[in-house]
Design an enzyme around this catalytic site. Structure first.
Site, mmCIF file in Angstrom:
data_model
loop_
_atom_site.group_PDB
_atom_site.id
_atom_site.type_symbol
_atom_site.label_atom_id
_atom_site.label_comp_id
_atom_site.label_asym_id
_atom_site.label_seq_id
_atom_site.Cartn_x
_atom_site.Cartn_y
_atom_site.Cartn_z
ATOM 1 N N GLY B 306 43.533 36.317 39.447
ATOM 2 C CA GLY B 306 43.202 35.107 40.198
ATOM 3 C C GLY B 306 44.456 34.377 40.621
ATOM 4 C CD GLU B 307 47.627 32.674 37.873
ATOM 5 O OE1 GLU B 307 48.684 33.015 38.433
ATOM 6 O OE2 GLU B 307 47.525 32.528 36.643
ATOM 7 N N GLY B 308 45.484 33.315 43.308
ATOM 8 C CA GLY B 308 46.106 33.703 44.580
ATOM 9 C C GLY B 308 47.160 34.779 44.380
#
Lengths: 336, 336
Positions: B306-308
């Site tokens: 996740g998180e980009g």
């Protein structure tokens, strides 16, 4: 790489502030980066050096390629001008590119003499009819490949890239892979720069003819290179074997680079532990050889440009892997 | 993007000094880069800005996640400290990262007030029992998402990255995808940060319960976000729709970002032409949503951080595509 370092790298990876396995392949790559550097956490990979070995191939006079031989020399000039695909990618990523004429048919006398410094011969013999190189030429190409690796390592390379240029080169690459793995030509021969169905059938027959001609002599990896390879492929194999021997990791490119790696592993068993596969090419032989070497490509983008382009395109991800292992928060920091 | 520009970009790609198609996916990406920029050849992509929208989810009190809710706030602090995975990758690639608390349960009052500037609420209601947001909260989150996109574009972004942080967020993401595509929960629900088989069965049942609860109301994309999403997911959807409307391309990340993109496409049909998929996540819903959007991921590395992070990891390849189209030699130069 030292198993203790692999273990230490895995332990650090497991301690990062992420769910277990959340980095996927980047986690495996991070362990490889640390282990090949001999350092946990690993240092940033700053000095990456690509070597593109160029040469022509006698078989390209026999209808195995969609492009004429004259392209090889033209592309060497394009590298020198910094306008080839790999040149563009290398500039983006701060990678040096050194192009060397090992066996280009064209004279290239107008270029910087350093490009021709290690030239072994002009072109190579057609492998379905005779050995690609004489024994002396093969010996020279082997010495040259090892010396180039030493030069790059002496210049400070933390990571090397193995690239190639040469019209017709997927034909000897297929022959090297088939001979090394005891496979028939049809299992490993692909369309290269884009031959049609009839061209592919003809190319496959040429590879099989070469394999049949050489027979059991290919049990010896040096003879495999001399009989079925070329000056550039032979030098690539020893370049890779020497880098591994020196403990400097290498990013492999497409089918040419991987064919050379397969022979390097035969010359120096264990060498493959120092290699990472930059990308999956569209050539069937590359996939087969990578599987044998136990390597899984970083990128799978359908590239088939050669030049080391797929390897250089993967460099930022290899750098990312090392940086993530070095710089991410540890779970112990997050939840004290 | 303008079809004439797509055509012009394809024509330039075909004129490069490479065999046709030799750049593989990088060639398609190059056409997309040029077309979304409205320029052939495209300019270098220098200003890339990632926005990470953080929030908690009521369902995470109901056994859908392998990790406790407290991690969300801890990770926001890790972003602020520059030590999250996406922070490391963004530093490597010169990408700015802006983390915004849209709906974190923890107060985070000790952080820079800019982080909480757009906070809509603390957490969200459990979607299997009641609507995630009130109508008013959903409206506010929609306005906030669009405004954040405008701010990033005003700051000069040439390319945006959509990232997320929030324990439990793969559950509402699965619900948004299932509701948008009329699929059952089991088709789209995955293990998130790593629930076991029993956890997956429970999570799937929660998603199905949420879908059954909302029923036909999900025919309206705004209600879909309000009932099955959260403040951060709702803002992500309008962030993406606004970027597309403004003609600024976006790199999507994993299942959260792609779920938001699927709703953005419902809010603003055609928006997906401005999106590129950074990577293939391990969540089944992401693959299904990407297929519906007609997007093929650049990377396939088994990442699920996740998180980009998967989107930022793909940025150098998107840059490479544009640079290759702009800077490689043309065949016309090579063989005059």
């Amino acid at each position: 790489p030292d198993p203790a370092l692999v273990e230490a790298a895995r332990e650090r990876l497991g301690g990062l502030a992420t769910p277990a396995g959340a980095l996927g392949r980047l986690g495996d790559l991070a362990v490889w980066v640390a282990a090949t550097q001999g350092a946990v956490p690993p240092a940033p990979i700053e000095r990456v050096r690509a070597v593109v070995l160029a040469g022509d191939h006698g078989v390209s006079d026999h209808g195995v390629s969609a492009y004429p031989k004259a392209i090889t020399g033209a592309m060497v000039r394009t590298f020198v001008a910094g306008r080839a695909g790999v040149s563009v990618l290398a500039r983006q990523h701060g990678v040096t590119v050194r192009v060397l004429d090992l066996g280009v048919e064209e004279d290239l006398a107008d270029l910087d003499p350093a490009v021709r410094e290690f030239k072994v011969r002009a072109g190579s013999a057609p492998i379905h009819l005779q050995d690609a190189l004489t024994v002396g030429e093969a010996r020279r190409a082997m010495a040259v490949g090892a010396m180039i690796a030493d030069q790059e390592i002496a210049a400070g390379a933390q990571l090397l890239v193995s690239g190639d240029m040469g019209i017709g080169n997927t034909t000897p690459a297929a022959a090297l892979i088939a001979a090394s793995l005891g496979l028939p030509a049809e299992a490993v021969t692909g369309r290269g720069t884009g031959v049609d169905d009839a061209g592919l059938a003809h190319k496959t027959a040429i590879v099989q003819q070469a394999l049949d001609r050489v027979g059991d002599r290919a049990d010896d990896p040096v003879v495999t290179l001399q009989a079925l390879g070329s000056a550039d492929l032979t030098a690539s194999a020893t370049f890779l074997a020497r880098a591994a021997h020196a403990g400097v990791p290498v990013v492999l490119d497409g089918v040419i680079s991987v064919a050379a790696a397969l022979v390097a592993e035969r010359l120096a068993p264990g060498a493959a532990a120092w290699f990472v596969a930059g990308h999956r090419s569209t050539e069937p032989g590359q996939a087969i050889a990578l599987e044998k070497l136990g390597l899984e490509p970083v990128l799978d983008l359908g590239m088939r440009l050669g030049e080391g382009s797929g390897a250089v395109a993967a460099v930022p991800l290899i750098r990312s892997a090392g940086l993530l292992l070095a710089d991410m928060a540890l779970l112990a920091d997050l939840l004290p």
